[in-house]
Design a protein around this motif. Sequence first.
Motif, PDB file in Angstrom:
ATOM      1  N   LEU A 175      -6.588   5.733  -1.032  1.00 43.27           N
ATOM      2  CA  LEU A 175      -5.518   6.108  -2.056  1.00 43.27           C
ATOM      3  C   LEU A 175      -4.254   5.675  -1.934  1.00 43.27           C
ATOM      4  N   MET A 176      -4.472   5.842  -0.248  1.00 40.82           N
ATOM      5  CA  MET A 176      -2.753   5.318   0.345  1.00 40.82           C
ATOM      6  C   MET A 176      -2.700   4.610   1.003  1.00 40.82           C
ATOM      7  N   GLU A 177      -4.192   3.903   1.464  1.00 38.33           N
ATOM      8  CA  GLU A 177      -4.145   2.120   1.039  1.00 38.33           C
ATOM      9  C   GLU A 177      -4.023   0.999   0.097  1.00 38.33           C
ATOM     10  N   THR A 178      -4.078   2.263  -1.081  1.00 41.88           N
ATOM     11  CA  THR A 178      -4.053   0.803  -1.930  1.00 41.88           C
ATOM     12  C   THR A 178      -2.243   1.185  -2.849  1.00 41.88           C
ATOM     13  N   LEU A 179      -1.465   2.824  -2.117  1.00 40.94           N
ATOM     14  CA  LEU A 179      -0.360   2.866  -1.836  1.00 40.94           C
ATOM     15  C   LEU A 179       0.233   1.257  -1.800  1.00 40.94           C
ATOM     16  N   ARG A 180      -0.316   1.503  -0.330  1.00 38.75           N
ATOM     17  CA  ARG A 180       0.583   0.221   0.497  1.00 38.75           C
ATOM     18  C   ARG A 180       0.524  -0.863   0.031  1.00 38.75           C
ATOM     19  N   ILE A 181      -0.896  -1.689  -0.476  1.00 34.81           N
ATOM     20  CA  ILE A 181      -0.812  -3.312  -0.300  1.00 34.81           C
ATOM     21  C   ILE A 181      -0.991  -4.111  -1.967  1.00 34.81           C
ATOM     22  N   THR A 182      -0.489  -2.507  -2.893  1.00 36.41           N
ATOM     23  CA  THR A 182      -0.532  -2.320  -4.145  1.00 36.41           C
ATOM     24  C   THR A 182       1.034  -3.223  -4.904  1.00 36.41           C
ATOM     25  N   VAL A 183       1.424  -3.959  -5.073  1.00 39.11           N
ATOM     26  CA  VAL A 183       3.371  -3.686  -5.282  1.00 39.11           C
ATOM     27  C   VAL A 183       2.888  -3.319  -6.877  1.00 39.11           C
ATOM     28  N   LEU A 184       3.314  -1.606  -7.544  1.00 36.29           N
ATOM     29  CA  LEU A 184       3.462  -1.988  -8.464  1.00 36.29           C
ATOM     30  C   LEU A 184       5.339  -1.906  -8.695  1.00 36.29           C
ATOM     31  N   GLN A 185       6.548  -2.145  -7.620  1.00 41.16           N
ATOM     32  CA  GLN A 185       7.484  -1.802  -7.916  1.00 41.16           C
ATOM     33  C   GLN A 185       8.032  -3.064  -7.000  1.00 41.16           C
ATOM     34  N   SER A 186       8.890  -3.290  -7.785  1.00 44.78           N
ATOM     35  CA  SER A 186       9.670  -4.871  -6.305  1.00 44.78           C
ATOM     36  C   SER A 186      10.128  -4.516  -5.149  1.00 44.78           C
ATOM     37  N   SER A 187      10.701  -3.100  -5.169  1.00 49.99           N
ATOM     38  CA  SER A 187      11.961  -2.802  -4.342  1.00 49.99           C
ATOM     39  C   SER A 187      12.128  -1.472  -4.061  1.00 49.99           C
ATOM     40  N   GLY A 188      12.232  -0.899  -2.656  1.00 49.36           N
ATOM     41  CA  GLY A 188      12.360   0.583  -2.619  1.00 49.36           C
ATOM     42  C   GLY A 188      13.212   1.071  -2.740  1.00 49.36           C
ATOM     43  N   VAL A 209      21.782  -0.647  -1.031  1.00 52.65           N
ATOM     44  CA  VAL A 209      21.242  -1.889  -0.610  1.00 52.65           C
ATOM     45  C   VAL A 209      19.716  -0.986  -0.853  1.00 52.65           C
ATOM     46  N   SER A 210      18.282  -1.943  -0.588  1.00 53.64           N
ATOM     47  CA  SER A 210      17.296  -1.128  -0.916  1.00 53.64           C
ATOM     48  C   SER A 210      16.529  -2.260  -0.173  1.00 53.64           C
ATOM     49  N   TYR A 211      14.850  -2.419   0.592  1.00 52.89           N
ATOM     50  CA  TYR A 211      13.811  -2.682   1.156  1.00 52.89           C
ATOM     51  C   TYR A 211      12.798  -3.911   0.243  1.00 52.89           C
ATOM     52  N   ALA A 212      12.355  -4.585   0.294  1.00 48.28           N
ATOM     53  CA  ALA A 212      11.146  -5.579  -0.230  1.00 48.28           C
ATOM     54  C   ALA A 212      10.183  -5.121   0.072  1.00 48.28           C
ATOM     55  N   PHE A 213       9.813  -4.569  -1.557  1.00 44.74           N
ATOM     56  CA  PHE A 213       8.114  -3.719  -1.080  1.00 44.74           C
ATOM     57  C   PHE A 213       6.842  -4.898  -0.303  1.00 44.74           C
ATOM     58  N   LEU A 214       6.794  -5.479  -1.235  1.00 51.49           N
ATOM     59  CA  LEU A 214       6.117  -6.936  -0.622  1.00 51.49           C
ATOM     60  C   LEU A 214       6.019  -7.063   0.644  1.00 51.49           C
ATOM     61  N   ALA A 215       7.304  -7.452   0.860  1.00 47.93           N
ATOM     62  CA  ALA A 215       7.658  -7.959   2.389  1.00 47.93           C
ATOM     63  C   ALA A 215       7.324  -7.217   3.714  1.00 47.93           C
ATOM     64  N   PHE A 216       7.967  -5.622   3.057  1.00 49.81           N
ATOM     65  CA  PHE A 216       7.611  -4.209   3.585  1.00 49.81           C
ATOM     66  C   PHE A 216       6.329  -3.571   4.173  1.00 49.81           C
ATOM     67  N   THR A 217       5.642  -3.970   3.176  1.00 49.61           N
ATOM     68  CA  THR A 217       4.175  -3.524   3.396  1.00 49.61           C
ATOM     69  C   THR A 217       3.368  -4.218   3.770  1.00 49.61           C
ATOM     70  N   ARG A 218       3.415  -5.678   4.010  1.00 51.07           N
ATOM     71  CA  ARG A 218       2.772  -6.733   4.786  1.00 51.07           C
ATOM     72  C   ARG A 218       3.362  -7.256   6.009  1.00 51.07           C
ATOM     73  N   ASP A 219       4.048  -6.663   6.513  1.00 50.19           N
ATOM     74  CA  ASP A 219       4.700  -6.776   7.788  1.00 50.19           C
ATOM     75  C   ASP A 219       4.021  -6.470   9.029  1.00 50.19           C
ATOM     76  N   SER A 220       3.565  -7.470  10.156  1.00 49.32           N
ATOM     77  CA  SER A 220       2.696  -7.111  11.215  1.00 49.32           C
ATOM     78  C   SER A 220       3.160  -6.175  11.812  1.00 49.32           C
ATOM     79  N   ARG A 221       4.318  -5.885  11.613  1.00 50.58           N
ATOM     80  CA  ARG A 221       4.757  -4.921  12.588  1.00 50.58           C
ATOM     81  C   ARG A 221       4.770  -3.938  12.558  1.00 50.58           C
ATOM     82  N   TYR A 222       4.679  -3.853  11.828  1.00 52.84           N
ATOM     83  CA  TYR A 222       4.243  -2.380  10.780  1.00 52.84           C
ATOM     84  C   TYR A 222       3.138  -2.106  10.591  1.00 52.84           C
ATOM     85  N   PHE A 223       2.540  -3.004  10.245  1.00 50.64           N
ATOM     86  CA  PHE A 223       0.832  -2.067   9.949  1.00 50.64           C
ATOM     87  C   PHE A 223       0.234  -3.926  10.470  1.00 50.64           C
ATOM     88  N   HIS A 224      -1.230  -3.100  11.121  1.00 47.32           N
ATOM     89  CA  HIS A 224      -1.786  -3.946  11.493  1.00 47.32           C
ATOM     90  C   HIS A 224      -2.683  -4.695  11.404  1.00 47.32           C
TER      91      HIS A 224
END
Length: 279
Positions: A175-188, A209-224
């Motif tokens: 469920l946690m991984e689905t929260l990360r990889i599924t973009v249900l909103q455009s920004s944080g 200000v807010s962060y870009a959800f898609l870019a953040f959750t697919r950034d290799s700096r934060y997720f292998h």
Amino acid sequence: MKEFGSAPEGIELRKWTDWMAMDASADFTYSREMHQLRDIGSEKIPILSLLKYLFVRPSVLASFSEVLKTNEEALESRIKRRGNVEHLDHFEALLPANAPAPTQKEKTHIGIITGHLVIAGYEPIASQIYSTIIFSLLEPTCLDYLVKEIRMAFRKYDDIQIKDLGSLQYIHASLMETLRITVLQSSGQPRVSPGATVDGHHVPKGVTVSYAFLAFTRDSRYFHDAHSYRPQHWLPEGHPLWDPAQGPRPCPGLPLAWQETRLFLAKVLWQFDAEMLPN
């Protein structure tokens, strides 16, 4: 699901998760029985608020007066049942049984709020359940781990209870991984700048200000292996499938949402073997 899922064409999981989540959300919000699962179909007017235009079919919008009438009747029905419902719901906090009768302006305001609550308890929940099953089907090893954990934890279907699901680590990780990889909103969630410098750029005080959800959750700096579905991101170190390259990351979640998604996944995947069908 037993009756219709055994047919050659199977069932459309998107519809069934929508029906379940909307039934539950309307019940949690203001004890409204929508009976979509019982009737095997979507109710024509699912929510109270101006946001309904995003979720109903064009044919429904053609009869605007009927939409308003049905929504008003649903709200009036719940007001009359104050203090006489089977269980507590969110409406009880909006208008308790001992509160004065609401004015028309207050009814309009409450209607908008309940509409927001229905949406919040419907679409994200339905998408979370649906996406977890779909991503698991696309990664057969992940599905095998998930099904094995659920079926080994419970001897029979009726043993599956909410209180026992919190300890299942792989269903939580899925469920946690689905929260990360599924973009249900455009920004944080938005934040108001106190006046700061970010990456060499000055952000004045008061700027939202807010962060870009898609870019953040697919950034290799934060997720292998950031572009792949990997529940291992969320497993504790003591789990047999823990991978030190993945590592845990924090993610917000509400208790009610966790209970609902865990219970649906556990019951469905304990009871059925899931597979992709052509087309």
